[in-house]
Design a protein around this motif. Structure first.
Motif, PDB file in Angstrom:
ATOM      1  N   LEU A 106       0.864  -1.290   0.042  1.00 48.19           N
ATOM      2  CA  LEU A 106       0.035   0.014   0.129  1.00 48.19           C
ATOM      3  C   LEU A 106       0.767   1.273   0.007  1.00 48.19           C
ATOM      4  CD1 LEU A 106      -2.734  -0.604   2.708  1.00 48.19           C
ATOM      5  CD2 LEU A 106      -3.102  -0.763   0.369  1.00 48.19           C
ATOM      6  N   GLU A 107       0.426   2.210  -0.787  1.00 42.60           N
ATOM      7  CA  GLU A 107       1.159   3.710  -0.785  1.00 42.60           C
ATOM      8  C   GLU A 107       0.283   4.289   0.327  1.00 42.60           C
ATOM      9  OE1 GLU A 107       2.547   7.529  -3.462  1.00 42.60           O
ATOM     10  OE2 GLU A 107       1.593   5.754  -4.455  1.00 42.60           O
ATOM     11  N   LEU A 108       0.972   4.806   1.247  1.00 43.22           N
ATOM     12  CA  LEU A 108       0.383   5.599   2.382  1.00 43.22           C
ATOM     13  C   LEU A 108       0.405   6.997   2.037  1.00 43.22           C
ATOM     14  CD1 LEU A 108       2.205   3.781   5.326  1.00 43.22           C
ATOM     15  CD2 LEU A 108      -0.156   3.348   4.495  1.00 43.22           C
ATOM     16  N   ALA A 109      -0.959   7.734   2.160  1.00 48.48           N
ATOM     17  CA  ALA A 109      -1.083   8.998   2.011  1.00 48.48           C
ATOM     18  C   ALA A 109      -0.366   9.736   3.115  1.00 48.48           C
ATOM     19  CB  ALA A 109      -2.481   9.431   2.171  1.00 48.48           C
ATOM     20  N   GLU A 110      -0.066  10.941   2.883  1.00 48.19           N
ATOM     21  CA  GLU A 110       0.673  12.056   3.957  1.00 48.19           C
ATOM     22  C   GLU A 110      -0.207  12.195   5.073  1.00 48.19           C
ATOM     23  OE1 GLU A 110       3.966  13.354   3.847  1.00 48.19           O
ATOM     24  OE2 GLU A 110       4.373  12.327   1.994  1.00 48.19           O
ATOM     25  N   GLY A 111       0.444  12.240   6.275  1.00 52.89           N
ATOM     26  CA  GLY A 111      -0.211  12.760   7.238  1.00 52.89           C
ATOM     27  C   GLY A 111      -1.127  11.684   8.154  1.00 52.89           C
ATOM     28  N   LEU A 112      -0.809  10.386   7.733  1.00 54.12           N
ATOM     29  CA  LEU A 112      -1.404   9.126   8.411  1.00 54.12           C
ATOM     30  C   LEU A 112      -0.543   8.861   9.657  1.00 54.12           C
ATOM     31  CD1 LEU A 112      -2.526   6.984   5.697  1.00 54.12           C
ATOM     32  CD2 LEU A 112      -3.571   8.498   7.053  1.00 54.12           C
ATOM     33  N   ASP A 113       0.574   9.131   9.857  1.00 53.07           N
ATOM     34  CA  ASP A 113       1.499   8.590  10.730  1.00 53.07           C
ATOM     35  C   ASP A 113       1.241   9.360  12.175  1.00 53.07           C
ATOM     36  OD1 ASP A 113       3.652   6.559   9.753  1.00 53.07           O
ATOM     37  OD2 ASP A 113       3.975   8.369   8.537  1.00 53.07           O
ATOM     38  N   ARG A 114       1.084   8.476  13.473  1.00 56.19           N
ATOM     39  CA  ARG A 114       1.048   8.793  14.552  1.00 56.19           C
ATOM     40  C   ARG A 114       1.901   8.275  15.652  1.00 56.19           C
ATOM     41  NH1 ARG A 114      -1.583  11.805  12.170  1.00 56.19           N
ATOM     42  NH2 ARG A 114      -3.840  12.116  12.059  1.00 56.19           N
ATOM     43  N   THR A 115       2.486   9.227  16.515  1.00 57.15           N
ATOM     44  CA  THR A 115       3.547   8.607  17.434  1.00 57.15           C
ATOM     45  C   THR A 115       2.850   9.002  19.023  1.00 57.15           C
ATOM     46  OG1 THR A 115       5.407   9.081  15.964  1.00 57.15           O
ATOM     47  CG2 THR A 115       5.902   8.556  18.302  1.00 57.15           C
ATOM     48  N   ARG A 116       2.976   8.034  19.834  1.00 57.87           N
ATOM     49  CA  ARG A 116       2.501   8.271  20.966  1.00 57.87           C
ATOM     50  C   ARG A 116       3.468   7.664  22.045  1.00 57.87           C
ATOM     51  NH1 ARG A 116      -2.006   5.942  18.482  1.00 57.87           N
ATOM     52  NH2 ARG A 116      -4.013   7.184  18.849  1.00 57.87           N
ATOM     53  N   ALA A 117       4.061   8.343  23.032  1.00 61.86           N
ATOM     54  CA  ALA A 117       4.665   7.994  24.457  1.00 61.86           C
ATOM     55  C   ALA A 117       3.810   7.453  25.247  1.00 61.86           C
ATOM     56  CB  ALA A 117       5.642   9.322  24.652  1.00 61.86           C
ATOM     57  N   LEU A 118       4.205   6.301  25.534  1.00 56.14           N
ATOM     58  CA  LEU A 118       3.651   5.568  26.521  1.00 56.14           C
ATOM     59  C   LEU A 118       4.362   5.273  27.856  1.00 56.14           C
ATOM     60  CD1 LEU A 118       1.808   3.248  24.223  1.00 56.14           C
ATOM     61  CD2 LEU A 118       0.702   5.148  25.277  1.00 56.14           C
ATOM     62  N   PRO A 119       4.337   6.348  28.826  1.00 57.42           N
ATOM     63  CA  PRO A 119       5.252   5.710  29.974  1.00 57.42           C
ATOM     64  C   PRO A 119       4.361   5.012  30.774  1.00 57.42           C
ATOM     65  CG  PRO A 119       4.199   8.292  30.186  1.00 57.42           C
ATOM     66  CD  PRO A 119       3.905   7.809  28.741  1.00 57.42           C
ATOM     67  N   ALA A 120       4.977   4.600  31.971  1.00 60.23           N
ATOM     68  CA  ALA A 120       4.274   3.610  32.943  1.00 60.23           C
ATOM     69  C   ALA A 120       3.039   4.218  33.406  1.00 60.23           C
ATOM     70  CB  ALA A 120       4.988   3.228  34.233  1.00 60.23           C
ATOM     71  N   GLY A 121       2.044   3.221  33.260  1.00 58.06           N
ATOM     72  CA  GLY A 121       0.679   3.337  33.295  1.00 58.06           C
ATOM     73  C   GLY A 121      -0.233   4.035  32.281  1.00 58.06           C
ATOM     74  N   LYS A 122       0.522   4.185  31.125  1.00 55.17           N
ATOM     75  CA  LYS A 122      -0.161   4.623  29.996  1.00 55.17           C
ATOM     76  C   LYS A 122      -0.497   3.637  29.029  1.00 55.17           C
ATOM     77  CE  LYS A 122      -0.785   8.889  31.499  1.00 55.17           C
ATOM     78  NZ  LYS A 122      -2.019   9.661  31.718  1.00 55.17           N
ATOM     79  N   GLY A 123      -1.446   3.464  28.557  1.00 52.18           N
ATOM     80  CA  GLY A 123      -1.591   2.643  27.258  1.00 52.18           C
ATOM     81  C   GLY A 123      -2.992   2.892  26.326  1.00 52.18           C
ATOM     82  N   ARG A 124      -3.419   2.051  25.467  1.00 56.01           N
ATOM     83  CA  ARG A 124      -4.463   2.315  24.662  1.00 56.01           C
ATOM     84  C   ARG A 124      -5.173   1.016  24.304  1.00 56.01           C
ATOM     85  NH1 ARG A 124      -3.432   2.718  18.613  1.00 56.01           N
ATOM     86  NH2 ARG A 124      -5.274   3.952  18.924  1.00 56.01           N
ATOM     87  N   ALA A 125      -6.333   1.176  23.718  1.00 52.86           N
ATOM     88  CA  ALA A 125      -7.067   0.090  23.128  1.00 52.86           C
ATOM     89  C   ALA A 125      -7.067   0.180  21.624  1.00 52.86           C
ATOM     90  CB  ALA A 125      -8.418  -0.076  23.424  1.00 52.86           C
ATOM     91  N   PHE A 126      -7.116  -0.804  20.625  1.00 55.23           N
ATOM     92  CA  PHE A 126      -7.257  -0.499  19.345  1.00 55.23           C
ATOM     93  C   PHE A 126      -8.278  -1.709  18.770  1.00 55.23           C
ATOM     94  CE2 PHE A 126      -3.655  -3.270  20.606  1.00 55.23           C
ATOM     95  CZ  PHE A 126      -4.040  -4.405  20.108  1.00 55.23           C
ATOM     96  N   GLY A 127      -8.583  -1.272  17.505  1.00 58.16           N
ATOM     97  CA  GLY A 127      -9.557  -2.034  16.905  1.00 58.16           C
ATOM     98  C   GLY A 127      -8.714  -3.149  15.967  1.00 58.16           C
ATOM     99  N   ARG A 128      -9.866  -4.027  15.246  1.00 58.91           N
ATOM    100  CA  ARG A 128      -9.515  -5.147  14.466  1.00 58.91           C
ATOM    101  C   ARG A 128      -8.201  -4.886  13.347  1.00 58.91           C
ATOM    102  NH1 ARG A 128     -12.527  -9.387  16.042  1.00 58.91           N
ATOM    103  NH2 ARG A 128     -14.489  -9.153  16.946  1.00 58.91           N
ATOM    104  N   ASN A 129      -8.305  -3.646  12.785  1.00 59.72           N
ATOM    105  CA  ASN A 129      -7.475  -3.531  11.722  1.00 59.72           C
ATOM    106  C   ASN A 129      -6.152  -2.568  11.845  1.00 59.72           C
ATOM    107  OD1 ASN A 129      -9.092  -5.328  10.079  1.00 59.72           O
ATOM    108  ND2 ASN A 129     -10.466  -3.741   9.461  1.00 59.72           N
ATOM    109  N   HIS A 130      -5.716  -2.550  13.378  1.00 60.83           N
ATOM    110  CA  HIS A 130      -4.741  -1.519  13.498  1.00 60.83           C
ATOM    111  C   HIS A 130      -3.295  -2.041  13.040  1.00 60.83           C
ATOM    112  CE1 HIS A 130      -3.137   1.417  16.111  1.00 60.83           C
ATOM    113  NE2 HIS A 130      -2.481   0.558  17.093  1.00 60.83           N
ATOM    114  N   VAL A 131      -2.814  -1.162  12.595  1.00 60.19           N
ATOM    115  CA  VAL A 131      -1.356  -1.634  12.018  1.00 60.19           C
ATOM    116  C   VAL A 131      -0.614  -0.679  12.890  1.00 60.19           C
ATOM    117  CG1 VAL A 131       0.552  -1.500  10.207  1.00 60.19           C
ATOM    118  CG2 VAL A 131      -1.866  -2.344  10.018  1.00 60.19           C
TER     119      VAL A 131
END
Length: 177
Positions: A106-131
C-alpha cells in the motif's frame, strides 16, 4: 416407566470482552507489582509470560530490553489493548484502519503517521485493523508492558515500511511464537 435424567446444560460461554474491558484488564495487571515482578528480564531478548485474559482473551506480560521493537504488524483481525507497566514505550501507528486482507503493498497518504509516548501506567485500546509498531527507545532501561487480544490471535502479519510504502512481509501463526 422412569425417564432418563435430562442432560446437564452446556456451560455458558463467557461473553466476549469489549476493548474497554481489555484495557481495564491490562491496566490492572500493570498496576500489580507482584504480577509484574514475575517476569524475568533478559539483557538482549524480549521475554514474556502468557496470562489468563478476561472472557477467553489472550494476554501477555512482555519485557523489552533497551532498543527493542516489534516492527510493523497487525493482529490478524483481533482487537486489543496494551499498557506500559514499567519504563516507557513508543507506539508508531497509522491514523486510519487498514484492510486486514486482500493487499500486499500500500502507498500511504501523507499525514497518517501517529506517535504516542507511553510511560508507565499509560496505554491504549485498538480495533481489529490496527497496524503499528511498538519500540523501547531507551538506551539503558528495560520496559515492561501488558497486552490482551480478542479473539486470541489467529495470526500476526508483519510488514516492511519504506517511507510511504507498507508491504506485507510474512504471516506468523501461533505455533511459531
Amino acid at each position: 416407566m422412569l425417564s432418563a435424567p435430562a442432560p446437564a446444560p452446556a456451560p455458558a460461554q463467557p461473553a466476549a470482552p469489549t476493548a474497554a474491558e481489555l484495557l481495564d484488564f491490562v491496566r490492572s495487571i500493570a498496576a500489580d507489582p507482584e504480577k509484574v515482578a514475575q517476569l524475568a528480564l533478559d539483557p538482549l531478548d524480549r521475554t514474556w509470560i502468557r496470562l489468563e485474559g478476561p472472557g477467553g482473551a489472550e494476554a501477555w506480560l512482555l519485557g523489552w530490553p533497551p532498543g527493542t521493537e516489534t516492527g510493523w504488524h497487525d493482529h490478524g483481525g483481533s482487537y486489543g489493548a496494551f499498557v506500559t507497566a514499567g519504563g516507557e514505550l513508543t507506539e508508531e501507528s497509522l491514523a486510519v484502519p487498514l484492510p486486514s486482507e486482500g493487499w500486499r503493498s500500500l502507498e500511504l497518504a501523507e499525514g497518517l503517521d501517529r506517535t504516542r509516548a507511553l510511560p508507565a501506567g499509560k496505554g491504549r485500546a485498538f480495533g481489529r485493523n490496527h497496524v503499528h509498531q511498538v519500540v523501547n527507545r531507551s538506551a539503558e532501561r528495560h520496559a515492561i508492558s501488558v497486552h490482551a487480544y480478542y479473539p486470541p490471535l489467529p495470526l500476526i502479519r508483519r510488514y516492511l515500511r519504506d517511507d510511504r510504502t507498507l508491504r506485507l512481509d510474512v504471516v506468523e501463526h501461533p505455533e511459531t511464537w
